[in-house]
Each structure stands twice: as structure tokens, then as C-alpha cells.
Design a protein around this motif. Structure first.
Motif, PDB file in Angstrom:
ATOM      1  N   MET A  63       0.837  -1.245  -0.022  1.00 38.33           N
ATOM      2  CA  MET A  63       0.025   0.016   0.135  1.00 38.33           C
ATOM      3  C   MET A  63       0.767   1.427  -0.093  1.00 38.33           C
ATOM      4  SD  MET A  63      -3.164  -0.726  -0.150  1.00 38.33           S
ATOM      5  CE  MET A  63      -4.135   0.676   0.423  1.00 38.33           C
ATOM      6  N   ARG A  91       2.235   7.621   1.560  1.00 39.53           N
ATOM      7  CA  ARG A  91       1.636   7.896   0.391  1.00 39.53           C
ATOM      8  C   ARG A  91       1.494   6.441  -0.522  1.00 39.53           C
ATOM      9  NH1 ARG A  91       0.807  12.081   2.683  1.00 39.53           N
ATOM     10  NH2 ARG A  91       1.080  14.123   2.043  1.00 39.53           N
ATOM     11  N   GLY A  92       0.336   6.502  -1.265  1.00 40.55           N
ATOM     12  CA  GLY A  92       0.077   5.478  -2.205  1.00 40.55           C
ATOM     13  C   GLY A  92      -0.448   5.910  -3.478  1.00 40.55           C
ATOM     14  N   ILE A  93      -1.214   5.000  -4.003  1.00 39.81           N
ATOM     15  CA  ILE A  93      -2.001   5.077  -5.238  1.00 39.81           C
ATOM     16  C   ILE A  93      -3.145   6.212  -4.889  1.00 39.81           C
ATOM     17  CG2 ILE A  93      -3.274   4.372  -7.160  1.00 39.81           C
ATOM     18  CD1 ILE A  93      -1.979   1.754  -6.814  1.00 39.81           C
ATOM     19  N   PHE A  94      -2.758   7.245  -5.684  1.00 41.71           N
ATOM     20  CA  PHE A  94      -4.132   8.146  -5.627  1.00 41.71           C
ATOM     21  C   PHE A  94      -4.902   8.497  -7.012  1.00 41.71           C
ATOM     22  CE2 PHE A  94      -6.457  12.270  -5.648  1.00 41.71           C
ATOM     23  CZ  PHE A  94      -7.250  12.168  -4.464  1.00 41.71           C
ATOM     24  N   CYS A  95      -4.404   9.020  -7.817  1.00 46.67           N
ATOM     25  CA  CYS A  95      -5.254   9.072  -9.170  1.00 46.67           C
ATOM     26  C   CYS A  95      -5.000   7.903 -10.338  1.00 46.67           C
ATOM     27  CB  CYS A  95      -4.739  10.386  -9.589  1.00 46.67           C
ATOM     28  SG  CYS A  95      -3.280  10.099 -10.960  1.00 46.67           S
ATOM     29  N   ALA A  96      -3.835   7.106 -10.346  1.00 48.95           N
ATOM     30  CA  ALA A  96      -3.640   6.065 -11.021  1.00 48.95           C
ATOM     31  C   ALA A  96      -3.524   6.364 -12.583  1.00 48.95           C
ATOM     32  CB  ALA A  96      -4.752   4.825 -10.676  1.00 48.95           C
TER      33      ALA A  96
END
Lengths: 535, 106
Positions: free
Chosen positions: B46, B58-63
Motif C-alpha cells: 500500500m 503515500r500510495g496510489i491516488f489518481c492511477a
């Protein structure tokens, strides 16, 4: 420096449509897109589109994308991928980044079709991994075949929030709640009803107060909001989730237009900073056009029409199309675009509270607050004397109660049982003079999944209900499961008496359940018993 | 069960060749050509990076390569947007800490 008659920025629905029309007029056309794949967001749209035949209604978005790509290739459009347009300068010169290289291109006309970016909202913990945009969820599950999470809370009840919630469930995720700070559902009622009948609770006039977790999302807290959208202390609710999905609107990505020197306006109804454009999308700079979401947030169907209009206008600007041919062809497109701009969700109706349908029927408040029609709504919309088929046997029940531009149901019924008429936004009416054969084409053609076939005389004491089903596993004939109400409440056992798939249904399975006759007008969904036991 | 084996509308997802790559020294499997972020998601990762000042995850937000929240160190290069960078066999991915690699205790 390479030169083109037309350079289109953005290979989404608007950009590709523009490029196709222009290339068909004989123009040399290049399309630049920063992504590795063309099609913009179309390939993430797995639902059937609304509209009329000329808007490609009842066709799923990704299939429309495939058609556009084929048409672009056939028309000789050159599509450059992984190509980011970094700047537009005087006399339509473009700076394009491809890999590590910056290249210059010269165009005689330009169409900007860069689309929109997702908005976000902030709350405590909103930067935690597990808080994602609704577009990200679509990208993960519909392009790359991976679940965004197991348990998801959706913020936003516009069409994006509603459609993505349904798609999350199709991908096998659990949607624990749909939350919106607005007091009413923002998107189509039929989209809301699809997820409500799966049992997703709606929390209108609520917002997220915090995302919980230290390294990633482990839960979420929501609270009711007052008239000023401030959370009301003491109304907090907690959900265990691993994903929070934000569907809180889009903003035009109009930076290139601003850089080019186009006159810009700040128009909240169009989504923010947008260019001043004429009816064909031409900006204040002659020969420079904008099409699709970049010149005002709408949806893919109108973006495609706007794209085609700007493509034709660009062709006429350079003399590839006579003024008369341009006017003739634009007139047809204007009619098609205008029909999408009608009804309760038209751009001009934004922010207005609508009390009655065009037919003068009071709108369903339950649909707007909870996502489903209540008993009083059924009396007004469905059980009216002119809407009831007095003959015995199978008949369609259409739970479409808002004026939206959509009419495939009318064309689907070869027996003439369903009438929308010339006004595309009119509510479909049942013509009881004609008899239903139970073919099910109306069910499969309804993009809102709002049509059911009901037979109160199926067997003594039992009714049959045929409903659209787009989940796995597909129910099997003879299987026993649970009938669900419009709100997703279990009503009791239902037996699957028929399961139909056909190419013409386009991946929608028609499931017929047998329920006690008193549930004929209440049972609207089916849940396999294994799922029921698991929850 | 993060990967969707069969989808009611899309059927089976087309995938590339199954390959191995390295994440903070650990060996992970993914499909060649899919975004690095998707392979990491399937492996349950994650956190992609920690911010420089506040050390927040922080991780995936908008992809879709727009927000840059999912950047990591890929084959020694920091700030690579993992959501739009295709996975290649043998890639060395590191959780990014500020702009350096996160120190991993083996």
C-alpha cells in the motif's frame, strides 16, 4: 519541424471524433496524447451509455472506444502516444515531449481536447494510502483487472460516484456506503436505484470527517452536515473500510488554452476555467478550437458530438469543406447535441430543485434521498390507470421516473408496448393495447437497468419477475436465493426459473425469479444465498 | 484475492507474461507490461513512499500519472510514477523516503 493541417491534443472521445471528421475531409491530422493508450477514459466505461441511436445509446463505453480507434485508423489519423504537449506558441507551434526528446510541430489548426481532471476534497487522513479517486478505481478494476480494495466507501453521488459504485460491486468489492454532502442524490435516479437494491445505504447530507489508519486506511468516520455543510457533532458513524473513493467532480484541464492566449472565463456551471468558445468550439484565436470536457464538464456522448463539430469547423476554416456543407452537417450535429442538453440533468438545470417531471408528476423524494422509489412513488409513476396493463400475463414495468435524454427502450420493443415519443426526455409509457411477448429486449436495452418484466399470473399464488443481472456468478436455473426489495432488504426465498443470455443482451443476463405474488411489485433484485450467508 | 479472475462484463483480463521483480529486496511476482503499481497492489503493497518533511505514507491516488503520489525508486531512479510505468522482469523497486530509498532491515 513537422507540419500538419490539424493537430489534436488528447485522444479521448472528443479528440478522436474531431480527428476522424477532419481526416475524412482530407486533412492531414495528428493526435497527441500523453498516455500509453488512446481512448481517454472510454475504455474504463463498462456501462451502457444513455441517449438515442445517434448517440450510440445502449452501447458500452469501451466498445464505443474500439469503434473510434478503428475509424481513426481507417481515416488515416496519425496518433502519437506517450506524447505530452508541453506548450503552444504563436502561429500554432507546439512543443511536444516524447520520451526524453522535445520536438516542435506546426499546425494550421489546433483542437484542444485534453478533458478534465478529478477534483478532491480534504479531511483528516485524506493523504493516506487507500484514499483514491473514483477514476483510479475504474482504472485499476476495468483496465488492469485488479480490485481497488475489498471494502469501499464512496464519497459523491453524482453519476461518476453512482456508476463507479456499481462497477466496484461488479469487480467483487463491497461498497459499504455512499456518502454525499448534498441533501439529494446528484446523478441519475436509475443509477442510484441499481446500487440501492444491492443493499448499499445512502448517507446524503453527510461528509467524511476522517480517514483512520496509520500507514493505510483501516476505517472511515462520517458525520451529518448542517445547511452550511459543517459536520454536526454527535452524528459520527464509523465504517471498517480499506478504501475510500472520492467522486467529487471534475475540472477542465484548460491550461494549454490559457497558455495559447485564448480568452478564458471562470464558469462554475462548466466546471471552472474554460475558454470562450462559439457554437462549434472555436476559441478567441481563429483556427484554435476546444472540444469535450476541457470546454465544460459534460459526459462522453456530448464530447464526441462536440469533437465532430470542431473537426468539421476546422476543415471549413482551412477550406477542406465548403461553408454550405459545413452548415448542413453541423445542423444535424447541433440537433443531436441539443437533445442531450434536455431534461432534468441538462447543463442549464444545474443547481435547480425540480419538483415535477415534464409530465407534471411530483418527483420521487425517496429516490433523491435514499436511492429508491417508495410505495407512494409507485402509485404516481407505475400503478396509474393508464400505465397498467389490465390483460393477464407478462408485462413490462418501467421504473424510469426522471426526464433524462434516453430512449432505447422504445426501439427495443418490436411490439410497440413502450412509447417515449419524439421528445427524447419524456418518461417511457406503456401502451397496453399491444401485448408483451416477454422477449426481454427492453430490459437489456435500458442503460439504467430500470425495466422489469412481471407476470402476476405465473402460477397460483406466485409471480415471476425478470430482471437485469450483471454480476458473477451468474445464477443457475433451479437455484434458490433471496429476493431483495428496492432498498436491498431481504424479502424471502426466490427460485430462479429462467436465466437468459444472448448476444443482443450484450453481457446483461436476464434472470427470472419466482416469488409470492404479493412481492410482484416489491422484489427487484436477487442475491445468491451463499452471498447472503457470507454477510 | 485482489486480482479479478473473471469479470461479468469484461470476462478475463488479458495479462502479459508472469515475471519476478524486487521490492525493497523481496522477490515479488507480477505480469510484464502492467503498471508497477498494479503488481504492487496485487502483492498487498500500500505504501509507495514517505514524504520528506513529515514522513507521511503515500500510495496510489489518481492511477493515471497525474498526482505523483505513487512515485518510487525504480532501478535506482527516484520519482518514477509507478501507476503508468510498465513492469519489466527483474526491476528493482524501492520504497521512496523523501528522494532516497527507504532503509530496509533484512
Amino acid at each position: 519541424m513537422k507540419r500538419y493541417d490539424l493537430i489534436v491534443v488528447g485522444a479521448g472521445p472528443a479528440g478522436l471524433s474531431a480527428a476522424i471528421e477532419a481526416a475524412r475531409c482530407g486533412m492531414r491530422v495528428a493526435v497527441f496524447d500523453e498516455n500509453a493508450k488512446p481512448g481517454g477514459q472510454l475504455f474504463k466505461q463498462i456501462h451502457k451509455f444513455f441517449g438515442s441511436k445517434e448517440h450510440q445509446a445502449k452501447i458500452r463505453g469501451y466498445k464505443i472506444g474500439e469503434t473510434l480507434l478503428a475509424e481513426a485508423a481507417e481515416a488515416g489519423v496519425e496518433v502519437f502516444l506517450n506524447a505530452t504537449v508541453a506548450g503552444i506558441y504563436l502561429d500554432k507551434e507546439l512543443l511536444v515531449q516524447r520520451g526524453e526528446v522535445m520536438e516542435h510541430f506546426k499546425a494550421d489548426t489546433i483542437i484542444i481536447a485534453t478533458g478534465a481532471a478529478e477534483n478532491m476534497v480534504t479531511f483528516e487522513g485524506w493523504t493516506l494510502p487507500g484514499v483514491i479517486g473514483a477514476g483510479a478505481a475504474q482504472t485499476m478494476m476495468n483496465l488492469y483487472g485488479i480490485k481497488p480494495g475489498q471494502k469501499v466507501l464512496m464519497l459523491g453521488s453524482g453519476n461518476v460516484g453512482l456508476v463507479v459504485s456499481f462497477q466496484l460491486m461488479q469487480a467483487g468489492c463491497e461498497v459499504v456506503a455512499l456518502v454525499d454532502a448534498a441533501p439529494r442524490v446528484g446523478g441519475y435516479g436509475v443509477h442510484a436505484a441499481k446500487i440501492a437494491r444491492c443493499g448499499v445505504p445512502f448517507y446524503l447530507a453527510h461528509t467524511i470527517t476522517k480517514a483512520e489508519g496509520s500507514n493505510c486506511v483501516t476505517g472511515v468516520e462520517i458525520a451529518q452536515v448542517d445547511d452550511d455543510f459543517a459536520p454536526i457533532p454527535g452524528t459520527e458513524k464509523h465504517f471498517d473500510v480499506d478504501t475510500i473513493c472520492l467522486a467529487v467532480g471534475l475540472s477542465p484541464m484548460s491550461q494549454l488554452l490559457k497558455m495559447a492566449g485564448c480568452n478564458m472565463v471562470d464558469d462554475p456551471r462548466r466546471g471552472g476555467q474554460v475558454p470562450q468558445v462559439d457554437e462549434n468550439g472555436e476559441t478567441s484565436i481563429p483556427g484554435l478550437f476546444a472540444a469535450g470536457d476541457v470546454s465544460g464538464i459534460e459526459e462522453a456522448s456530448s464530447a464526441m458530438i462536440q469533437g465532430r463539430m470542431s473537426g468539421l469547423a476546422a476543415a471549413a476554416y482551412l477550406g477542406f469543406l465548403s461553408e454550405q456543407d459545413k452548415d448542413n452537417r453541423l445542423a444535424d450535429l447541433e440537433i443531436a447535441l441539443d437533445s442531450l442538453h434536455q431534461g432534468m440533468f441538462a447543463p442549464g438545470s444545474k443547481g435547480k430543485t425540480i419538483a415535477k417531471t415534464d409530465e407534471g408528476i411530483a418527483v420521487s423524494q425517496s429516490l433523491l434521498k435514499k436511492g429508491y422509489l417508495d410505495d407512494a412513488d409507485l402509485e404516481r409513476f407505475i400503478n396509474r390507470s393508464d400505465q397498467t396493463d389490465k390483460k393477464s400475463g407478462i408485462h413490462p414495468v418501467i421504473e424510469c421516473t426522471q426526464n433524462i435524454p434516453c430512449n432505447p427502450c422504445q426501439d427495443a420493443c418490436t411490439r410497440g408496448c413502450i412509447k417515449v415519443g419524439k421528445t427524447i426526455t419524456a418518461l417511457p409509457r406503456i401502451d397496453a393495447a399491444n401485448s408483451c411477448t416477454g422477449c426481454g429486449m427492453c430490459i437489456a436495452s435500458c442503460s439504467g437497468q430500470a425495466i422489469f418484466l412481471v407476470d402476476e399470473d405465473y402460477a397460483p399464488g406466485y409471480a415471476s419477475i425478470t430482471l437485469p443481472y450483471e454480476f458473477l456468478p451468474r445464477p443457475q436455473k433451479g437455484e434458490l436465493g433471496i429476493a431483495l426489495s428496492r432498498s436491498g432488504r431481504p424479502l424471502g426465498y426466490a427460485e430462479i426459473i429462467d436465466v437468459r443470455s444472448a448476444k443482443a443482451y450484450d453481457q446483461t443476463t436476464l434472470v427470472t425469479i419466482k416469488v409470492p405474488v404479493e412481492q410482484a411489485m416489491t422484489a427487484r433484485f436477487y442475491q445468491p444465498e451463499t452471498n447472503a450467508a457470507g454477510q | 484475492m485482489t486480482r479479478i479472475s473473471e469479470h461479468p462484463i469484461l470476462g478475463e483480463t488479458e495479462k502479459g507474461r508472469r515475471v519476478t521483480f524486487f521490492m525493497d529486496g523481496k522477490t515479488i511476482e507480477g505480469y510484464a507490461g502492467e503498471p508497477i503499481a498494479v503488481a504492487l497492489k496485487a502483492a498487498g503493497v500500500m505504501v509507495h513512499r514517505y514524504t520528506q518533511k513529515a514522513h507521511e505514507p503515500r500510495g496510489i491516488f489518481c492511477a493515471i500519472g497525474r498526482c505523483t503520489d505513487c512515485v518510487m525508486i525504480v532501478d535506482g531512479v527516484p520519482n518514477i510514477r509507478t501507476c503508468i510505468t510498465p513492469l519489466v522482469e527483474g526491476m528493482k523497486i524501492q520504497t521512496q523516503d523523501g528522494v532516497s530509498g527507504l532503509e530496509v532491515s533484512e
